[in-house]
Design an enzyme around this catalytic site. Sequence first.
Site, PDB file in Angstrom:
ATOM      1  N   GLU A 182      16.101  -2.805 -14.808  1.00  0.00           N
ATOM      2  CA  GLU A 182      15.901  -3.173 -13.399  1.00  0.00           C
ATOM      3  C   GLU A 182      16.773  -2.307 -12.487  1.00  0.00           C
ATOM      4  O   GLU A 182      17.663  -2.815 -11.785  1.00  0.00           O
ATOM      5  CB  GLU A 182      16.193  -4.655 -13.177  1.00  0.00           C
ATOM      6  CG  GLU A 182      15.139  -5.557 -13.796  1.00  0.00           C
ATOM      7  CD  GLU A 182      15.275  -7.014 -13.376  1.00  0.00           C
ATOM      8  OE1 GLU A 182      16.359  -7.406 -12.912  1.00  0.00           O
ATOM      9  OE2 GLU A 182      14.305  -7.758 -13.514  1.00  0.00           O
ATOM     10  N   GLU A 223       9.309  -8.940 -18.166  1.00  0.00           N
ATOM     11  CA  GLU A 223      10.144 -10.151 -18.175  1.00  0.00           C
ATOM     12  C   GLU A 223       9.487 -11.208 -17.311  1.00  0.00           C
ATOM     13  O   GLU A 223       8.946 -10.914 -16.248  1.00  0.00           O
ATOM     14  CB  GLU A 223      11.528  -9.890 -17.554  1.00  0.00           C
ATOM     15  CG  GLU A 223      12.459  -9.022 -18.342  1.00  0.00           C
ATOM     16  CD  GLU A 223      13.821  -8.899 -17.628  1.00  0.00           C
ATOM     17  OE1 GLU A 223      14.178  -9.771 -16.812  1.00  0.00           O
ATOM     18  OE2 GLU A 223      14.503  -7.894 -17.869  1.00  0.00           O
TER      19      GLU A 223
HETATM   20  C1  GAL Z   1      16.418  -9.964 -14.756  1.00  0.00           C
HETATM   21  C2  GAL Z   1      17.221  -9.133 -15.719  1.00  0.00           C
HETATM   22  C3  GAL Z   1      17.519  -9.852 -17.000  1.00  0.00           C
HETATM   23  C4  GAL Z   1      17.961 -11.270 -16.723  1.00  0.00           C
HETATM   24  C5  GAL Z   1      16.896 -11.962 -15.915  1.00  0.00           C
HETATM   25  C6  GAL Z   1      17.229 -13.410 -15.596  1.00  0.00           C
HETATM   26  O1  GAL Z   1      16.707  -9.598 -13.447  1.00  0.00           O
HETATM   27  O2  GAL Z   1      16.571  -7.926 -16.019  1.00  0.00           O
HETATM   28  O3  GAL Z   1      18.531  -9.153 -17.689  1.00  0.00           O
HETATM   29  O4  GAL Z   1      19.152 -11.242 -16.023  1.00  0.00           O
HETATM   30  O5  GAL Z   1      16.726 -11.301 -14.692  1.00  0.00           O
HETATM   31  O6  GAL Z   1      16.232 -14.016 -14.811  1.00  0.00           O
END
Ligand code: GAL
Length: 689
Positions: A168, A325
């Site tokens: 990110e 994610e």
């Molecule tokens: C994203 C990140 C992950 C984790 C996740 C939690 O922003 O890439 O590592 O922190 O959020 O929601």
Amino acid sequence: MTIEAELTVQTDDVRTSVGSSHDAALLEFGCDYNPEQWPREVWAEDMRLMREAGVNLVAINIFGWASIQPKESEFDFEALDAIIELLHQNHIGVNLGTGTSSPPPWLSTKHPEILPVVDDGTTRWPGGRQAWCPSSPVFRRYAFALTEAVAIRYGQHPAVKLWHVSNELGCHNAYCFCDVSAGAFRRWLIARYATLDSLNTAWGTAFWSQRYSDWSEILPPRLTLSTSNPTQQLDFDRFSSDELLSYYIGEAEILRRHSSAPVTTNFMVTAHITSQDYWQWAPHVDIVANDHYLDHRLASPLHELSFAADATRGLALGSPWILMEQSVGAVNWQPRNLAKVPGEMMRNSLTHVARGADGVCFFQWRASIQGSEKFHSAMLPHAGEGSEKFSEVLELGAALQALKEIRGSRVVSQVALVFSWEAWWATDLDSRPSEDVRYIDQVHRVYTALWELGVTVDVVQPGADLSAYALVVVPCLYLVTDRQAQVIEDYASSGGHVVVTFFSGIVDEDDRVRLGGYPGAFRELLGVSSEEFQPLAGDESRALSSGARGHVWTEVTSLRGAETVASYESGSLAGRPAVTRNSFGEGVGWYLGTQLDAEGLTQFLATVVAEAGVHAIAPTRGEDVEVVIRRSDDNDYVFVINHGDAEAELPAQGFELLHSSAVDGALTVPPGEVRVVRTAHSPNYDTVS
Ligand code: GAL
């Protein structure tokens, strides 16, 4: 594994997926996995449960730096070797992080100059994550050396199916205002403007005695007493996005020297992160990947999810993409972290798939027991494998298997929505006519109305070819270049239907107002001219002749060829046009000069959609039912996602994939459930993005 040979070939304007060499091409199903947080006996259990769930793509080494390089002079790959081998033995593909996202304490202690500085000149310290300055040559030297070490060690490993650059990029460190960044900003400005004169002209420095006489006088837009120069801020946004993109390209080039596996990084196409212009980034990734979390701070989190998925598909130019994610349930970073109700995670996941994702992954596999994310949900929650959540994960794994034949198919859409990160930055600058006009809200309003009409939307870049669409909507495109505006005008003059909403076409790329009447760049197309904005106070509104109400914004508009569709009935503008329609060449330009209430906007767009000949896939309005079609060479796949409390029934003929059952004439979708029907190509939709 399925992502093998899933290289994306990029030509000038087409990104196509080259199919997998595997026999059974599955959709990707996976997660971030942080085995360094767990003793090794847990790893074996993880493998067993991942296999049970059908997980086939696991992102590791995302935050691995301190583990694999515990000291400057010491690399230790033993644990990473072991986990890669273990995943490989279990036929689980590796999405290998370069490990560079968070520098280890030894690095920031030795080189505190890599730490980021915010706009008030204060440093942000280690102890969290991503504490590095995007322009720091020192950070890049160390991070690229680590990338090279990882690439050399694992570049040919058969388990590595995908490279995951950093994590990110820009989530926390998008902007740095330190002196090193100031130097990099100046170099970027010299490349853009060549001479100080042209910079002074672009930035309008005749205003407030801001004229520069030497490049060294120029700073990032550090905190000022008054409002700052808007074009300086806009250029700093552009620079900051380019800076992290150049960092990404630096890592990607190293990886490509040592490996033929595709390279990507996880984008953040979402409402609360605005910093990266992903239209610039997308051509540099082999597979577009996005992270998306439901944001309960928004008015309508569900519609935002659909919008983000459509925007991600737009970045992939219609090719399949990966949801890198999302969460199984609650996150940990909102003021109130709402859990997902049973079935919600399935609906969220299949909405992404319906809108073009060929993979669904989560943060993270196993819930942490320490650290600030210990209350973030995970595929394997603290309660363990006997939990209801883990059962839902197993159900999702089974659903993705049942849907494998949709892999590679493309979403059907007849409508384009023009979306711009630059316009987002510029619209939301200081000193605008009303703080109630926020770019992303205006985009979401139009998108939501179309969603409710059952109309699927492609999200496109300003300047993109629009000729395949029956309708183009242009919400709040405050900043637009001459060329981008011309493409929209040409589309209409050759028969296209265009809807433009207020505060569009106002400035050029330098945030310079276009003279002669608003909405500047779109005046001819729309056949109107406005001489003054008259934003409304607070919850003030105006009655319109159509029965709708106008909120937030009004303007003093005169007709210049257009006809009035709705006029103001109250306030000082009573009798003046609020909504107009203009025949332009072979096409039509509609203008919305006020913010219609939700009901009024949906009604207005229903008229436009009908006139443009757009087919709603299903008349879903008010039913909370989302219907999207993905199309392969042979079939249409109709996704029906019922978010509501009532059963939904739609006409359908074919085979339902999730429950393996024939559908003969009518499809019933119980509340909260999803159905996917394989059916013949529908003659109504001939546009596939
Ligand atoms: C994203 C990140 C992950 C984790 C996740 C939690 O922003 O890439 O590592 O922190 O959020 O929601």
